[in-house]
Each structure stands twice: as C-alpha cells, then as structure tokens.
Design an enzyme around this catalytic site. Structure first.
Site, PDB file in Angstrom:
ATOM      1  N   GLY A 181       2.626  -5.618   7.103  1.00  0.00           N
ATOM      2  CA  GLY A 181       1.657  -4.560   7.368  1.00  0.00           C
ATOM      3  C   GLY A 181       1.083  -3.781   6.214  1.00  0.00           C
ATOM      4  O   GLY A 181       0.250  -2.911   6.442  1.00  0.00           O
ATOM      5  N   GLY A 183      -0.948  -4.791   3.728  1.00  0.00           N
ATOM      6  CA  GLY A 183      -2.201  -5.311   3.188  1.00  0.00           C
ATOM      7  C   GLY A 183      -3.397  -4.451   3.543  1.00  0.00           C
ATOM      8  O   GLY A 183      -3.410  -3.762   4.567  1.00  0.00           O
ATOM      9  N   CYS A 186      -4.805  -5.468   6.840  1.00  0.00           N
ATOM     10  CA  CYS A 186      -3.787  -5.800   7.838  1.00  0.00           C
ATOM     11  C   CYS A 186      -3.478  -4.561   8.680  1.00  0.00           C
ATOM     12  O   CYS A 186      -3.221  -3.484   8.134  1.00  0.00           O
ATOM     13  CB  CYS A 186      -2.506  -6.273   7.145  1.00  0.00           C
ATOM     14  SG  CYS A 186      -1.181  -6.706   8.289  1.00  0.00           S
TER      15      CYS A 186
END
Length: 318
Positions: A181, A183, A186
């Site tokens: 998570g 990114g 993301c």
C-alpha cells in the site's frame, strides 16, 4: 481486534542525522554492491535498484536502458511468450542478466514462466508477485517454482511482517518483496484497510530475512532520492521504484495531452486502467462474482483513484 501500540514509521517520519565522513565528494560514493543468493547460489553485482513490474514502467525498452547502468528491471508480466522470444534474440547478455521475469501464481502463469525461462540461459531472475502475499497458495507456488528452477534467483511477495518473510525464504525464495500500500498510485490501504508503514516494514522484514541468509526488496513509497536512501538505511538490499521511473520514453505508458502539455498514464496494476487493458475490466469480474449493487458501486468509485498522470520526458537526439 488487538491494537499495536509500538510506533511504526514511514519515510517521511525520519531523517538521517549527519555524521563525520571521510568522503570529499558525492562522486566518491560507490553504488555497486555484490550479492550471493541463498538458495540459487548465484552471484550478482550492480546497483541494487529495480524498476517495478508495472506495464507503465517496466518495459523491455526500460530494461535495456537501465541494464547499461547495472540496474535491474522486473519486466511486467503482460508480454506474450512470443514477445519475450524476440527480446531474448535481440537483447545483449548484460540486459538479459538484469531482468526479472514476472509472474502471478496461476497454473497458466507457471506454464508461461517455464516457456520464457527456456528461451535463454541468460534469464536468471524470477519475480513472483501477488497482492496478498499472506496467502498459503503463494508459499506453495514458491516451493513449486524453486523445485522447477533450483539454480535461478526467486523473489516473492508482497508482505510486510517478519514471520511471512521467514516462511517465504524457507519455502525457497532468495528475496522477499516488502511493501503493501505505500505506492503513489496504490490504494490498497484505502480499499482494504491493510498495510504497514514502509520504513518500519523494511526494518523488521530486513532483520528477519538477514537472519536466515535471505534478502528483501523495499517495494513502494519512494518519491525522492532521500526515500531511497532511507530504505537502504533501514535494511533493504534492493529498492524497487515505480513512479520515480514513470513518464519516460522507455516506460511504455500511454502518452496523453492536456492543455497543450504531454503526460504519460501511470497506474497501479489492480486499477481500472490495468483491468480494462489486461483482464476485460474490473466491472465484468465483479459482476460475475458478486451481484450486490452497493459493492459494484464501491469498486468503481475506489478504482478511479489508481490512475495518475506523470509529466512525459521524451528523449531528443541532437
């Protein structure tokens, strides 16, 4: 539910405290590192940065460009076997030695990886990548790939805790990919509530991996060179970059124009854009499995946030 009270940190939560150095210039810093991998016994030397296996980042063109600088690319999994065959014929040894062949964990993908790896002995690295690295199926798949390729370097993930790092290494992974998570495109944390601050994940997972002779890739959360430094400082052996390598001619993303300026699409591999391109769309998948209208609406709403635009940097020859 049990709430963990211990402080967990992301890259933005810390800074390096400076210390006296014998270096006179940044040009004296040596970026090259040497590695020997636990299960395969293979050795590799280069700059331990990897282009993330996203189809708007990790193209064959990106692999060729980065290999010139001793940097690796986890080529995205959506190229066909025929495209890989052409790449194996035209690329030099240095490039082939610096690419990961990416795969999911289905039987079809396993067969595809076998065909790709058979194209050239110069293919050394395999990247097994799924969203939920805590699935027992991943451990079984790693064992299966290790049995098939005993002398190849295997990376598997993604996870964020030491217990799962240890399990994957014991199953046959040389390297474990760490990050859920963080990114820039993301929203796993928003969609599922699952995640872990990236620097703490690297520190804890690195400690677990190194205790078994394995290694980790810090995957995600780096938005500047300082974040990359912090990832290495926290114990990452390799750092994987997505957004920081997006937007270039070699990235492979779709170029769009807004207000007279050129941008390149950059999106997460579970996004609406990725699903439309490779899997017939998120909506069709959801409707096959779940007929609840509210769930369908939530999925459409959330996935819109996983596509972004980055400034397009085009190489101009003079």
């Amino acid at each position: 539910m049990r709430i963990e009270q211990e402080l967990k940190l992301g890259f933005k939560d810390v800074l390096f405290r400076p210390k006296r150095s014998t270096l006179k210039s940044r040009s004296q810093v040596e970026l090259t590192r040497d590695f020997t991998f636990k299960h395969s016994g293979r050795q590799w030397s280069g700059t331990p940065v990897i282009a993330a296996n996203m189809d708007s980042v990790a193209s064959f063109e990106m692999a060729a460009a980065l290999a010139e600088h001793g940097v690796m690319t986890a080529v995205h999994k959506h190229y066909t076997v025929e495209q890989w065959a052409e790449f194996a014929k035209t690329a030099d040894k240095k490039t082939l030695n610096n690419v990961f062949v990416s795969t999911g964990t289905s039987e079809a993908e396993f067969e595809k990886v076998k065909k790709i790896m058979a194209l050239s002995e110069e293919f050394v690295f395999i990247c097994i990548d799924i969203a939920n690295g805590y699935s027992e199926h991943l451990v079984e798949f790693v064992q299966k790939v290790r049995a098939e390729f005993p002398t190849k370097v295997i990376s598997a993930g993604n996870v964020v805790t030491g217990d799962m790092v240890e399990e994957l290494i014991l199953a046959g992974a040389d390297i474990v990919k760490v990050g859920i998570g963080p990114g820039s495109v993301c929203t796993t944390r928003v969609k599922t509530g699952v995640g872990y601050p990236q620097l703490s994940a690297i520190i804890e997972c690195g400690d677990a991996a190194h205790g078994l002779g394995g290694m980790i890739i810090g995957d995600g959360g780096c938005s500047c060179a300082g974040d990359v430094s912090k990832a290495f400082g926290g114990g990452a052996d390799f750092v994987m970059l997505g957004g920081m390598l997006a937007g270039h001619s070699e990235s492979g993303g779709e170029v769009v124009e807004q207000d007279g300026k050129q941008f390149m699409k950059f999106y997460g591999m579970s996004s609406q854009s990725a699903m439309d391109k490779h899997s017939g769309g998120v909506l069709s998948t959801v409707l096959r499995k779940v007929k609840l209208f509210y769930f369908h609406t939530v999925v459409l709403f959330i996935t819109r946030f996983l596509t972004s635009l980055v400034v397009y940097v085009q190489l101009v020859h003079t």
